[in-house]
Design an enzyme around this catalytic site. Sequence first.
Site, mmCIF file in Angstrom:
data_model
loop_
_atom_site.group_PDB
_atom_site.id
_atom_site.type_symbol
_atom_site.label_atom_id
_atom_site.label_comp_id
_atom_site.label_asym_id
_atom_site.label_seq_id
_atom_site.Cartn_x
_atom_site.Cartn_y
_atom_site.Cartn_z
ATOM 1 N N ASP A 98 0.856 -1.166 0.000
ATOM 2 C CA ASP A 98 0.000 0.000 0.000
ATOM 3 C C ASP A 98 0.901 1.228 0.000
ATOM 4 O O ASP A 98 1.860 1.290 0.774
ATOM 5 C CB ASP A 98 -0.874 -0.009 1.265
ATOM 6 C CG ASP A 98 -2.297 0.406 0.984
ATOM 7 O OD1 ASP A 98 -2.477 1.507 0.441
ATOM 8 O OD2 ASP A 98 -3.214 -0.357 1.320
ATOM 9 N N ASP A 199 -3.150 4.610 -2.221
ATOM 10 C CA ASP A 199 -4.239 5.142 -1.406
ATOM 11 C C ASP A 199 -4.700 6.517 -1.907
ATOM 12 O O ASP A 199 -3.873 7.404 -2.114
ATOM 13 C CB ASP A 199 -3.744 5.260 0.043
ATOM 14 C CG ASP A 199 -4.865 5.461 1.026
ATOM 15 O OD1 ASP A 199 -5.772 4.623 1.071
ATOM 16 O OD2 ASP A 199 -4.846 6.480 1.760
ATOM 17 N N GLU A 253 -6.370 3.755 -5.820
ATOM 18 C CA GLU A 253 -7.684 3.871 -5.182
ATOM 19 C C GLU A 253 -8.212 5.267 -5.509
ATOM 20 O O GLU A 253 -7.581 6.262 -5.164
ATOM 21 C CB GLU A 253 -7.566 3.684 -3.669
ATOM 22 C CG GLU A 253 -8.931 3.554 -3.013
ATOM 23 C CD GLU A 253 -9.021 4.153 -1.628
ATOM 24 O OE1 GLU A 253 -9.938 3.786 -0.891
ATOM 25 O OE2 GLU A 253 -8.177 5.005 -1.277
ATOM 26 N N HIS A 325 -11.177 -3.714 2.946
ATOM 27 C CA HIS A 325 -11.106 -3.392 4.382
ATOM 28 C C HIS A 325 -11.946 -2.167 4.757
ATOM 29 O O HIS A 325 -12.060 -1.860 5.936
ATOM 30 C CB HIS A 325 -9.649 -3.151 4.769
ATOM 31 C CG HIS A 325 -9.087 -1.935 4.088
ATOM 32 N ND1 HIS A 325 -8.898 -1.883 2.713
ATOM 33 C CD2 HIS A 325 -8.718 -0.714 4.565
ATOM 34 C CE1 HIS A 325 -8.432 -0.684 2.385
ATOM 35 N NE2 HIS A 325 -8.312 0.039 3.485
ATOM 36 N N ASP A 326 -12.487 -1.439 3.774
ATOM 37 C CA ASP A 326 -13.315 -0.258 4.056
ATOM 38 C C ASP A 326 -14.806 -0.528 3.859
ATOM 39 O O ASP A 326 -15.625 0.349 4.103
ATOM 40 C CB ASP A 326 -12.953 0.886 3.082
ATOM 41 C CG ASP A 326 -11.582 1.475 3.344
ATOM 42 O OD1 ASP A 326 -11.097 1.398 4.488
ATOM 43 O OD2 ASP A 326 -10.989 2.016 2.384
HETATM 44 O O1 ISL Z 1 -13.856 4.072 3.891
HETATM 45 C C1 ISL Z 1 -14.488 4.727 3.122
HETATM 46 C C2 ISL Z 1 -15.913 4.618 3.067
HETATM 47 O O2 ISL Z 1 -16.316 4.225 4.290
HETATM 48 C C3 ISL Z 1 -13.888 5.634 2.176
HETATM 49 O O3 ISL Z 1 -14.492 6.863 2.200
HETATM 50 C C4 ISL Z 1 -12.423 5.764 2.460
HETATM 51 O O4 ISL Z 1 -12.184 6.614 3.508
HETATM 52 C C5 ISL Z 1 -11.751 6.251 1.222
HETATM 53 O O5 ISL Z 1 -12.046 5.324 0.246
HETATM 54 C C6 ISL Z 1 -10.259 6.306 1.390
HETATM 55 O O6 ISL Z 1 -9.778 5.095 1.858
HETATM 56 C C7 ISL Z 1 -8.413 4.924 2.018
HETATM 57 O O7 ISL Z 1 -7.785 6.017 2.671
HETATM 58 C C8 ISL Z 1 -8.152 6.237 4.034
HETATM 59 C C9 ISL Z 1 -8.131 4.967 4.864
HETATM 60 O O8 ISL Z 1 -8.776 5.198 6.089
HETATM 61 C C10 ISL Z 1 -8.794 3.811 4.162
HETATM 62 O O9 ISL Z 1 -8.675 2.638 4.924
HETATM 63 C C11 ISL Z 1 -8.140 3.685 2.819
HETATM 64 O O10 ISL Z 1 -8.565 2.558 2.112
HETATM 65 C C12 ISL Z 1 -7.169 7.233 4.574
HETATM 66 O O11 ISL Z 1 -5.857 6.825 4.318
#
Ligand code: ISL
Length: 552
Positions: A98, A199, A253, A325-326
Amino acid sequence: MERKWWKEAVVYQIYPRSFYDSNGDGIGDLKGIIEKLDYLKELGVDVIWLNPIYKSPNADNGYDISDYYDIMDEFGTMEDFHRLLDEAHKRGIKIIMDLVVNHTSDEHIWFIESRKSKDNPYRDFYIWRKGKGNNPPNNWTSFFSGSAWQYDETTDEYYLHLFAVKQPDLNWDNENVRKEVFKMMKWWLDKGIDGFRMDVINFISKVEGLPDDENEEGLIGFKYYANGPKVHEYLQEMNREVLSKYDIMTVGETPGVTPEDGRLYVNYDRNELNMIFQFELMDIDSGKNKWDVKPWKLTDFKRIMLKWYEGLKEKGWNSVYLNNHDQPRMVSRFGDDKEYRVESAKLLATFVHTWQGTPYIYQGEEIGMTNVRFPSIEDYRDIETLNWYNEMIQKGHDPQKLLEAIYKKGRDNARTPMQWDDSENAGFTTGKPWIKVNPNYKEINVKKALEDKNSVFYYYKKLIELRKKYPVIVYGDINLLFEDDEKIFAYTRHFEGQNLLVLMNFSKDEVEINLPRELLEKDMKLLISNYSEEELKRNMLFKPYEARVYLF
Ligand code: ISL
Ligand code: CA
């Protein structure tokens, strides 16, 4: 179409904190992953995507990095990492990391320096602004509730954080930031890693002047940083300086991206990224925001997927995922996690592995793990969930209603420990897990799955084998059948004389499928199905969540 290893690959996402704990401290770790590599080899995946394993104070479980050149204490050491990479490679499995470079932790040395004074050499590594009187510089809000600005007394200015207060945004307009990021990426690539998942990479360029957002709903300010003015310039620079020098895969992402935007990131001739994660499918059941859940429709599901297929067709490549994971667990969100859990988990897998694009499996998906319903907010760990809950409680909302939304959409649904067996704590740890296990682990676990030849696990294994055997599954084009049907998702695929027919009943009803005559006349060979051969004699009457794939 150009053949590429990362188009043919199947990616398995590991959330290390919840995968396997090797030393009983309740937290998954790198040694734990090494111990489970043979399990992944058995499943047949080609690539592991590791969620962040860098040094971090864990405000957002590793997405707040304090040192890009070191490993998180709880996860192990750099030596463990080298062994993991080595052991994975020995088994023919690649590892992608990541890359979290929209922001760092506030405990990163750059930020510690940056906040010291206005003339510190690192000041301009982050985004600092004067307030407007007693208010923040603009009205933007953070993903994790409240303002996106944090006041800092030392210099009487605010810094921008699109995520947690402990995640200050880097200033990509500063050339030195880009140089440092590229240097760090090379350092990891030179160790032999096989690529990056990037990310929120489409947030790195903010509109100059950071204007107020006149639309005060939802995520305020989003349009001023999502796909910002210089994002493509910076990604092309990254590609030139770093990515193009290695045989790797990259996936960005990218929340809030349309297929038109998507083409700019992944079209082959643009030299930016190989793939992106689109969010349109993940937003299919969102009302005003993610917590406001509305029912989703299969026709919308099909429309979104078709739009992305058509949108990138022949010029770029899609990624296919239904959870991570989100996100909530896919079987709970798009299938049925009760009576038809096994059938619907297999049905969804059939879609992910037979649609055009690289499939991403999230840990536990391959045994049909489900969402969790913890009785108390005390059981939750996710910063997004907790901040939102607290904000809503302060506004006077009913705690039980908030919990109901968390049961559907909270990120901890995906973060409960991997269920390895039916012993205490699902065999994840001998200690006290950092987050409770899902109480259904006695029923749903790896040990049980490996003992049952009809398990979800073996269905995945077979899908992965089929992908290796039939290029049409990877490269075939797509023609949708019964486009307006709310229960049936069906398509044919074609590639160099190979033809595939995918038929899926996304409902709890029995449904008769009336194939068009030209297909009925073909000689069909069944490749895989989630009901027994015996039952298939029923011909085209499809049971609840039934899926079949034919070659013709
Ligand atoms: O998790 C989400 C929806 O519930 C998204 O809005 C998420 O915050 C967004 O996709 C960004 O995600 C990524 O960056 C974040 C981190 O918390 C997430 O785990 C990651 O996948 C900040 O680094
Ligand atoms: Ca541990």
